[in-house]
Design an enzyme around this catalytic site. Structure first.
Site, mmCIF file in Angstrom:
data_model
loop_
_atom_site.group_PDB
_atom_site.id
_atom_site.type_symbol
_atom_site.label_atom_id
_atom_site.label_comp_id
_atom_site.label_asym_id
_atom_site.label_seq_id
_atom_site.Cartn_x
_atom_site.Cartn_y
_atom_site.Cartn_z
ATOM 1 N N GLY A 114 0.845 -1.189 0.000
ATOM 2 C CA GLY A 114 0.000 0.000 0.000
ATOM 3 C C GLY A 114 0.875 1.232 0.000
ATOM 4 N N LYS A 115 0.276 2.362 -0.248
ATOM 5 C CA LYS A 115 1.031 3.623 -0.177
ATOM 6 C C LYS A 115 0.045 4.768 -0.065
ATOM 7 C CE LYS A 115 5.436 4.953 -0.524
ATOM 8 N NZ LYS A 115 6.659 4.139 -0.353
#
Ligand code: GLU
Length: 425
Positions: A114-115
């Site tokens: 994720g980011k």
């Protein structure tokens, strides 16, 4: 301050996401029975775009654009940092989230990818404005994150201070302290010893492992570092501690060169006093783009994406490139470097030390039992070396670049998990 228009609605240029897709295309022929599942890697699982309105110190309200992307969660909760930078785009956060999926699988961490990102120049906000921005952003993405769902961490433009605010905001919103919701926190609020230097340390460990393969001694080696933030400065210090000679360093303010060697500790003192490497009296000023082409043994790009391109790759005279930044090299540049015999230790392996110690932090928070720094560094080194060795084998056997080898290992793990879990509903 004027609020920026939404960037993701405009422009169709090739952004970081398209670069990631090309990297996936390059690995697909090597995925065997999992090749048919590769589409799973080409689509982020979910993307959240949020509006972040905050009161500025002058009483006006400014709106900022924020993202949180879950690229893949087949192997565990989403995991990855939060970037504050004025050029953040959805394409960039999508690519960064996908690179986390690959990175976490490459070193065997039980995470997906994720980011997050906010399109803001943090240097233009006061500490109070930054705190309000961070708290509002955390609240907006609050339903996506959690210690067993998605665990943010620092990235470009964020650090321990922001992580403390994120942890506190999430905890206040749910009514109990959840220190494991973010990593990269200050040690006083559940952070881990060794996390601050972990990415730079991992870059060094990976670079030294590659050097051993090509019989290049670290002692006395010439090192060039692009970017002097958390990653670049730690890598420079650790190379220096191992008696390598750091000859050139750049940051957003400029670049400095000294053939006799730059003491990164001394340069850090200059940066603390003046705000950047520019004007460092014990080295000569050179144009910032030239730092990449200074002849050296180790080149550590530790700034942003898209720095090594087809336009400068052929001018690079480094034996090993250890990517501290995410996505610094374009696929076209990769081809040139491969042809020139430059060993490129890719981001998704070389900079995995940060998220590895984030994993240790998360485990320690769950157990409320904290390890010594020596133990953390030892475990970090073991994970990085084992991952490097396994990937080096694939690189030799399949005669592919280290990047493709890393993607073979990682994509196979992700798609195997996907296949075992199946589709539901
Ligand atoms: N932002 C870092 C990275 O790109 C660290 C992520 C983390 O610790 O979760 O790997």
């Amino acid at each position: 301050m004027k609020s920026e228009p939404l960037s993701f609605l405009s422009g169709t240029h090739v952004g970081p996401w398209e670069i990631y897709l090309e990297q996936v295309d390059r690995v697909t022929p090597y995925l065997g029975k999992y090749a048919v599942l590769v589409e799973h890697l080409k689509r982020p699982k979910r993307i959240l775009v949020v509006d972040i309105p905050i009161h500025l110190d002058d009483g006006s309200v400014a709106h900022f654009e924020g993202y949180r992307v879950h690229h893949n969660t087949a192997r565990g909760p989403a995991k990855g940092g939060v970037r504050y930078h004025q050029d953040v785009t959805m394409s960039e956060v999508m690519a960064l989230s996908a690179w986390m999926t690959i990175k976490n699988a490459a070193v065997g961490l039980p995470y997906g990818g994720g980011k997050g990102g906010v399109r803001v120049d943090p240097r233009k906000l006061s500490p109070g404005e930054l705190e309000r921005l961070t708290r509002r952003y955390t609240s907006e993405i609050g339903f996506l994150i959690g210690p067993d769902k998605d665990i943010p961490a620092p990235d470009v433009g964020t650090g321990e201070r922001e992580m403390a605010w994120m942890m506190d905001t999430y905890s206040m919103n749910i009514g109990r302290t959840a220190s494991g919701v973010v990593t990269g926190k200050p040690v006083a609020v559940g952070g881990s010893l060794g996390r601050r230097d972990a990415t730079g340390r991992g870059v060094f460990v990976a670079a030294a492992a590659a050097a051993e393969k090509i019989k290049l001694p670290v002692e006395g080696a010439r090192v060039v570092v692009q970017g002097f933030g958390n990653v670049g400065s730690a890598a420079a210090r650790i190379f220096h501690d191992h008696k390598a000679r750091v000859v050139a360093i750049s940051d957003v303010t400029g670049a400095v060169l000294n053939e006799a060697g730059i003491d990164p500790y001394d340069l850090l003192a200059h940066v603390a006093a003046t705000g950047g490497v520019r004007g460092y009296p014990k080295a000569a000023a050179i144009p910032a783009p030239d730092v990449l082409t200074v002849p050296c043994d180790f080149l550590v790009p530790a700034a942003l994406e898209g720095q090594i391109t087809k336009d400068n790759a052929w001018k690079i005279e480094a034996r090993i490139i250890a990517e501290g930044a995410n996505g610094p090299t374009t696929p076209a540049a990769d081809d040139i470097l491969l042809e020139r015999g430059t060993v490129v230790v890719p981001d998704v392996l070389a900079n995995a030390g940060g998220v590895t110690v984030s994993y240790f932090e998360w485990v320690q928070d769950f157990n409320s039992f904290f390890w010594s720094e020596a133990e953390i560094n030892q475990r970090l080194e073991r994970i990085m070396k084992n991952a490097f060795e396994a990937i080096w084998q694939v690189h030799q056997e399949k005669k592919v670049s280290l990047r493709t080898a890393t993607y073979i290992v990682a994509a196979t793990r992700v798609l195997e998990a996907r296949a075992l879990r199946g589709l539901y509903p």
